[in-house]
Design a protein around this motif. Sequence first.
Motif, mmCIF file in Angstrom:
data_model
loop_
_atom_site.group_PDB
_atom_site.id
_atom_site.type_symbol
_atom_site.label_atom_id
_atom_site.label_comp_id
_atom_site.label_asym_id
_atom_site.label_seq_id
_atom_site.Cartn_x
_atom_site.Cartn_y
_atom_site.Cartn_z
ATOM 1 N N UNK A 256 0.831 -1.212 0.000
ATOM 2 C CA UNK A 256 0.000 0.000 0.000
ATOM 3 C C UNK A 256 0.863 1.258 0.000
ATOM 4 N N UNK A 257 1.916 1.259 0.800
ATOM 5 C CA UNK A 257 2.795 2.428 0.857
ATOM 6 C C UNK A 257 3.453 2.694 -0.496
ATOM 7 N N UNK A 258 3.890 1.627 -1.170
ATOM 8 C CA UNK A 258 4.521 1.795 -2.487
ATOM 9 C C UNK A 258 3.533 2.342 -3.508
ATOM 10 N N UNK A 259 2.332 1.778 -3.547
ATOM 11 C CA UNK A 259 1.347 2.246 -4.520
ATOM 12 C C UNK A 259 0.935 3.690 -4.235
ATOM 13 N N UNK A 264 1.072 9.281 -6.026
ATOM 14 C CA UNK A 264 1.382 10.685 -5.701
ATOM 15 C C UNK A 264 2.321 11.303 -6.727
ATOM 16 N N UNK A 265 3.309 10.546 -7.190
ATOM 17 C CA UNK A 265 4.308 11.094 -8.087
ATOM 18 C C UNK A 265 3.948 10.927 -9.565
ATOM 19 N N UNK A 266 3.276 9.831 -9.911
ATOM 20 C CA UNK A 266 2.991 9.567 -11.324
ATOM 21 C C UNK A 266 1.718 10.242 -11.822
ATOM 22 N N UNK A 267 0.671 10.163 -11.026
ATOM 23 C CA UNK A 267 -0.651 10.520 -11.556
ATOM 24 C C UNK A 267 -0.790 11.983 -11.958
ATOM 25 N N UNK A 268 -0.204 12.948 -11.239
ATOM 26 C CA UNK A 268 -0.325 14.331 -11.734
ATOM 27 C C UNK A 268 0.275 14.506 -13.127
ATOM 28 N N UNK A 270 0.665 12.072 -15.449
ATOM 29 C CA UNK A 270 -0.113 11.312 -16.432
ATOM 30 C C UNK A 270 -1.455 11.968 -16.693
ATOM 31 N N UNK A 271 -2.132 12.435 -15.643
ATOM 32 C CA UNK A 271 -3.438 13.085 -15.829
ATOM 33 C C UNK A 271 -3.308 14.340 -16.688
ATOM 34 N N UNK A 272 -2.275 15.126 -16.419
ATOM 35 C CA UNK A 272 -2.063 16.337 -17.211
ATOM 36 C C UNK A 272 -1.781 15.997 -18.673
ATOM 37 N N UNK A 273 -0.995 14.953 -18.888
ATOM 38 C CA UNK A 273 -0.648 14.578 -20.261
ATOM 39 C C UNK A 273 -1.860 14.006 -21.008
ATOM 40 N N UNK A 274 -2.678 13.224 -20.323
ATOM 41 C CA UNK A 274 -3.899 12.699 -20.962
ATOM 42 C C UNK A 274 -4.817 13.856 -21.357
ATOM 43 N N UNK A 275 -4.941 14.821 -20.470
ATOM 44 C CA UNK A 275 -5.754 16.002 -20.786
ATOM 45 C C UNK A 275 -5.190 16.720 -22.011
ATOM 46 N N UNK A 311 -7.070 5.371 -19.392
ATOM 47 C CA UNK A 311 -6.153 6.032 -18.456
ATOM 48 C C UNK A 311 -5.620 5.088 -17.390
ATOM 49 N N UNK A 312 -6.467 4.174 -16.917
ATOM 50 C CA UNK A 312 -6.031 3.200 -15.914
ATOM 51 C C UNK A 312 -4.918 2.317 -16.476
ATOM 52 N N UNK A 313 -5.059 1.841 -17.708
ATOM 53 C CA UNK A 313 -4.029 0.998 -18.320
ATOM 54 C C UNK A 313 -2.729 1.774 -18.530
ATOM 55 N N UNK A 314 -2.849 3.025 -18.924
ATOM 56 C CA UNK A 314 -1.645 3.856 -19.122
ATOM 57 C C UNK A 314 -0.882 3.993 -17.815
ATOM 58 N N UNK A 315 -1.606 4.293 -16.738
ATOM 59 C CA UNK A 315 -0.956 4.490 -15.440
ATOM 60 C C UNK A 315 -0.301 3.201 -14.954
ATOM 61 N N UNK A 316 -1.008 2.084 -15.087
ATOM 62 C CA UNK A 316 -0.461 0.814 -14.611
ATOM 63 C C UNK A 316 0.754 0.394 -15.427
ATOM 64 N N UNK A 317 0.668 0.549 -16.755
ATOM 65 C CA UNK A 317 1.785 0.114 -17.591
ATOM 66 C C UNK A 317 3.007 1.015 -17.420
ATOM 67 N N UNK A 318 2.801 2.304 -17.227
ATOM 68 C CA UNK A 318 3.932 3.204 -16.978
ATOM 69 C C UNK A 318 4.665 2.805 -15.708
#
Length: 528
Positions: A256-259, A264-268, A270-275, A311-318
């Motif tokens: 849980x701590x790792x995820x 926290x570090x990846x999603x901002x 990735x979300x900005x890039x998807x937008x 978006x979920x697949x992009x985040x997981x694969x990255x």
Amino acid sequence: MTGFTTLAYVVLLMALVILHNLIKLFWCKSVKGQSKPLPLPPGPVPWPFVGCAPDMLQNKPVGRWILRWMEDMDADIACFRIGNTHVIPVTDPNIAQEFLRNQDGTFMSRPVSMAAQAFSGGYATTVTSPYGEQWKKMRRVLTSEIICPARHKWLHDKRAEEADNLVKHVFNQCQTLGQVDLRHTTRHYCGNVIRRLVFNKRYFGEGRQDGGPTIDEEQHVDALFNALNYLYAFCVSDYFPFLVGLDLDGHEKVVRDCTTTFRRLHEPIINERIEQWRNDSSSQSNGKEPQDLLDVLIMLKDSRGKPLLTPHEVKAQATEIMMAAVDNPSNAVEWAMAEMINRPELLKKAKEELDRVVGQERLVQESDIPQLNYIKACAREAFRLHPIAPFNVPHVALSDAVVAGYRIPRGSHILVSRMGLGRNPRVWDEPLKFKPERHIMSDAVEVVLTEPHLRFISFSTGRRGCIAAQLGTTMTVMLLARLIQGFNWSMPPNVSNINLNESRNDLSLAEPLVVQAEPCLPNHLYPI
């Protein structure tokens, strides 16, 4: 485990498993009239219902216990039943090839596990996903769009920038400290490379002038290594799924701590890039080209022109791409440097090769790699003698099979032992000695880091093998070559020998490698 003694833990586990199996027996009919099957591989006598789980809990780390049992019994293949799962470790190259090559189609799935499910976003990725349509889809994406020769060439300049930053960072440490922590340096070089390839950035924030990591990059690399250490770490709930949520061995909290760190570090980013790519019409209409692997993942289209990946697949694969890139090169180079600093004649030979191939008026480049046979032999020997983990990523049998005269039941977990293969005395002369020259056939034969005959594992083979061997080779050789070319290395004052003991919990050096370093090239070659 807080609040439980080992005995209480075992008693509780056995009680829960007995109850679980009684419920199953109540609903299931027994199968009669079957012919006597072939024997299973040899293994310790399992306890009723729970199998070898009590032994697993009492003999940590489990990987070392398994290999110690096999060595004591002189077994190249064994069977440890844990709950209802047959765990089949292998230390012989011929048997390993039977699993990963000759019968590859039978053993091409992955086990379901708590950590793998968490890190893969519910098996939305490639490496850890069980065999099925999702795995096929994501593997096609990786092989055709992400990990292919054209993309490797496309990303060359980003890797080159990180190789230069490595030299800059080590140079600055020499100037300020006189000593270099090579574990810290090698791990952060690998983290920098993969962040640059995926996100086109070294730093999550503003960064540092000396090329070193900030707290965010420190936490990112720590999370990547913790995730890898717990990915297939013999978690009790992986073999007894009804225990998921109790976190009896503390693995779930680490996961849980790792995820949380990854999100926290990846999603901002990735979300900005998807937008930007999917919702900002100006970016598409201006014909903007992708800049990194994240852009490629987001821009992929299906046959109807719709986004191929959610978006979920992009985040997981990255996240999975990052996890797959950091540990093997950094561990191999830290060990190689430790072995070579202990034996200065090896360092001297490597420097002589670099002087001959590259000279001292420029820094070694990726284009030099084919000619650096001795450097690559040192890396191969580190992969052989000092693998990153006791076992390769597990394979799962999709059907019953026969291997080496033994019955391998459907659902068995196949663990090809990196340590057992690389240190097998029937395969290697003086298996515990670091001897790079054993990998050099002749000056006319190029040394490569892959090992097709599975005498050791650098990058695995088969349909579930590593598809990024070219990237892994490049990162490993450039890291080792730049360190050796750019600096003279020696032991710290009052140290007569580098301690080559392994950590008790994994196969890394027991203590991080901290050594003396002095620049040895013309000043203009060190990036300012």
